[in-house]
Design a protein around this motif. Sequence first.
Motif, PDB file in Angstrom:
ATOM      1  N   LEU A   1      -6.344   8.415   7.671  1.00 31.06           N
ATOM      2  CA  LEU A   1      -5.798   7.093   7.362  1.00 31.06           C
ATOM      3  C   LEU A   1      -4.546   6.813   8.196  1.00 31.06           C
ATOM      4  N   ASN A   2      -4.366   5.553   8.544  1.00 36.83           N
ATOM      5  CA  ASN A   2      -3.196   5.119   9.315  1.00 36.83           C
ATOM      6  C   ASN A   2      -2.017   4.944   8.364  1.00 36.83           C
ATOM      7  N   PRO A   3      -0.933   5.720   8.544  1.00 39.81           N
ATOM      8  CA  PRO A   3       0.195   5.623   7.603  1.00 39.81           C
ATOM      9  C   PRO A   3       0.924   4.290   7.641  1.00 39.81           C
ATOM     10  N   GLN A   4       0.697   3.483   8.692  1.00 40.89           N
ATOM     11  CA  GLN A   4       1.401   2.215   8.849  1.00 40.89           C
ATOM     12  C   GLN A   4       0.588   1.013   8.381  1.00 40.89           C
ATOM     13  N   MET A   5      -0.607   1.262   7.873  1.00 38.44           N
ATOM     14  CA  MET A   5      -1.456   0.184   7.351  1.00 38.44           C
ATOM     15  C   MET A   5      -1.680   0.384   5.865  1.00 38.44           C
ATOM     16  N   THR A   6      -1.773  -0.700   5.134  1.00 34.43           N
ATOM     17  CA  THR A   6      -2.043  -0.599   3.699  1.00 34.43           C
ATOM     18  C   THR A   6      -3.480  -0.154   3.488  1.00 34.43           C
ATOM     19  N   ILE A   7      -3.747   0.309   2.274  1.00 31.53           N
ATOM     20  CA  ILE A   7      -5.096   0.726   1.908  1.00 31.53           C
ATOM     21  C   ILE A   7      -6.081  -0.431   2.076  1.00 31.53           C
ATOM     22  N   GLY A   8      -5.700  -1.600   1.618  1.00 35.29           N
ATOM     23  CA  GLY A   8      -6.572  -2.768   1.719  1.00 35.29           C
ATOM     24  C   GLY A   8      -6.905  -3.114   3.158  1.00 35.29           C
ATOM     25  N   GLU A   9      -5.910  -3.046   4.039  1.00 38.74           N
ATOM     26  CA  GLU A   9      -6.142  -3.352   5.457  1.00 38.74           C
ATOM     27  C   GLU A   9      -7.126  -2.375   6.074  1.00 38.74           C
TER      28      GLU A   9
ATOM     29  N   ARG B   1     -13.590  -8.205  -0.384  1.00 37.98           N
ATOM     30  CA  ARG B   1     -14.604  -7.153  -0.349  1.00 37.98           C
ATOM     31  C   ARG B   1     -13.963  -5.775  -0.526  1.00 37.98           C
ATOM     32  N   ALA B   2     -12.800  -5.591   0.105  1.00 40.33           N
ATOM     33  CA  ALA B   2     -12.092  -4.315  -0.009  1.00 40.33           C
ATOM     34  C   ALA B   2     -11.674  -4.062  -1.449  1.00 40.33           C
ATOM     35  N   ALA B   3     -11.196  -5.087  -2.133  1.00 39.47           N
ATOM     36  CA  ALA B   3     -10.800  -4.948  -3.536  1.00 39.47           C
ATOM     37  C   ALA B   3     -12.000  -4.563  -4.401  1.00 39.47           C
ATOM     38  N   ASP B   4     -13.147  -5.199  -4.133  1.00 30.58           N
ATOM     39  CA  ASP B   4     -14.363  -4.865  -4.880  1.00 30.58           C
ATOM     40  C   ASP B   4     -14.783  -3.422  -4.631  1.00 30.58           C
ATOM     41  N   MET B   5     -14.644  -2.979  -3.368  1.00 33.03           N
ATOM     42  CA  MET B   5     -15.042  -1.615  -3.030  1.00 33.03           C
ATOM     43  C   MET B   5     -14.116  -0.583  -3.674  1.00 33.03           C
ATOM     44  N   LEU B   6     -12.848  -0.900  -3.762  1.00 33.91           N
ATOM     45  CA  LEU B   6     -11.925  -0.001  -4.453  1.00 33.91           C
ATOM     46  C   LEU B   6     -12.340   0.177  -5.909  1.00 33.91           C
ATOM     47  N   ASP B   7     -12.780  -0.913  -6.535  1.00 36.87           N
ATOM     48  CA  ASP B   7     -13.300  -0.836  -7.907  1.00 36.87           C
ATOM     49  C   ASP B   7     -14.480   0.135  -7.990  1.00 36.87           C
ATOM     50  N   LYS B   8     -15.378   0.042  -7.014  1.00 38.87           N
ATOM     51  CA  LYS B   8     -16.605   0.835  -7.050  1.00 38.87           C
ATOM     52  C   LYS B   8     -16.342   2.324  -6.876  1.00 38.87           C
ATOM     53  N   VAL B   9     -15.269   2.681  -6.166  1.00 41.64           N
ATOM     54  CA  VAL B   9     -14.957   4.100  -5.990  1.00 41.64           C
ATOM     55  C   VAL B   9     -13.957   4.592  -7.042  1.00 41.64           C
ATOM     56  N   GLY B  10     -13.709   3.781  -8.056  1.00 47.01           N
ATOM     57  CA  GLY B  10     -12.882   4.216  -9.169  1.00 47.01           C
ATOM     58  C   GLY B  10     -11.393   4.063  -8.976  1.00 47.01           C
TER      59      GLY B  10
ATOM     60  N   ASP C   1      -2.415  -2.877  -1.874  1.00 44.63           N
ATOM     61  CA  ASP C   1      -1.257  -3.023  -0.987  1.00 44.63           C
ATOM     62  C   ASP C   1      -0.424  -1.742  -0.880  1.00 44.63           C
ATOM     63  N   ARG C   2      -0.948  -0.639  -1.408  1.00 45.47           N
ATOM     64  CA  ARG C   2      -0.246   0.627  -1.267  1.00 45.47           C
ATOM     65  C   ARG C   2      -0.512   1.240   0.107  1.00 45.47           C
ATOM     66  N   TYR C   3       0.348   2.187   0.470  1.00 41.59           N
ATOM     67  CA  TYR C   3       0.190   2.936   1.711  1.00 41.59           C
ATOM     68  C   TYR C   3      -0.326   4.345   1.363  1.00 41.59           C
TER      69      TYR C   3
ATOM     70  N   VAL D   1     -10.387   6.396  -1.023  1.00 47.10           N
ATOM     71  CA  VAL D   1     -10.147   5.307  -0.066  1.00 47.10           C
ATOM     72  C   VAL D   1     -10.990   5.510   1.189  1.00 47.10           C
ATOM     73  N   VAL D   2     -11.022   6.752   1.696  1.00 46.81           N
ATOM     74  CA  VAL D   2     -11.810   7.048   2.894  1.00 46.81           C
ATOM     75  C   VAL D   2     -13.291   6.782   2.627  1.00 46.81           C
TER      76      VAL D   2
END
Length: 332
Positions: A105-113, A133-142, A149-151, A163-164
């Motif tokens: 993961l890129n430490p300078q980009m948010t999880i959503g990005e 879509r990213a928000a929906d996918m985060l839901d699906k992986v728990g 917006d976290r790093y 996240v990965v």
Amino acid sequence: MTTPLIEAHDLTKVFRLKSGLFSKAASHTAVNSINLTLAPRDRVGVVGESGSGKSTLGRLLLGLTSPTLGGVSFEGVAHRDRSAQNWKRFRKLTSLVQQNPLSALNPQMTIGEQVAEAVWVHHVDNRKGARERAADMLDKVGLSRSMIDRYPHQMSGGQRQRVVIARALILEPKLVVFDEAVSALDVSVQAQVVALLRSLWQEFDLAYVFITHDLRIVRHLVDRIVVMYLGRVVETGDIRSVYSWPRHPYTRALLASVPTMDPTVRNVAPPIQGELDVSKITEGCVFRSRCPFAIDRCSSETPALREVVGRQVACHRAEEFPRSIMAELEGA
């Protein structure tokens, strides 16, 4: 006949090793004449010690490394024949989950990005739609949508691994290669990720290759197993039959090293003696220098991968090994 999702034939990768000005040129064969076929929804585990060529095989399948010999085809199209546009489509339909989520993961980009990036790169949706879509996918992986917006440094190891996985599945690929995807996690988090992967396999209807050295984990995630040693496949078959009655000495040794739940059972001696010996790779059986069952024939004749009781085994003595050695594992 249905076209396989992905097919590797005589796949070989030789790396040229760096040497001094007056030194003899050296090389290392990481993958040696491997044939592998996956249909849609197939789940295949690739196991072996570090240095067996597992990760190189995964990179070859995804076209991230070019083979020295042989080739790979995806949906009937060979990697070597792909145009730039076809490569872009292939990247959209396949994905890789790497071992260390923090370095992936890129430490300078948010999880959503980072989860959304592939959506707008491949022009599937605009940036606003990609974020949703990213928000929906985060839901699906728990994971909570509020984490978008976290790093990476603000999350635990298990959360980063999710996240990965979310990033790998955001485009709903047909094939995912998991390269030691849970090895860096503690046991409790591993169990959570294993349950997650089983659920996502059902939901996304994907095929995957799960690369690992952990035979305790892989048995819960795949239907078929490929055992590699020094770049070669030494045994492959249905996961249940291989685990209940392994026919190659290397497979037997790997399974004997799996910890049991019985506290009275303890390995007094290491199940595999010695170290990986690359010098034996072109001479007879590659495992013979560490094999307690080696005979003279093993020194002079390389065993071919052949059919033995419903699976393929590269061992001259495959039919001789009893089942009793694995009795304590069957109840695990």
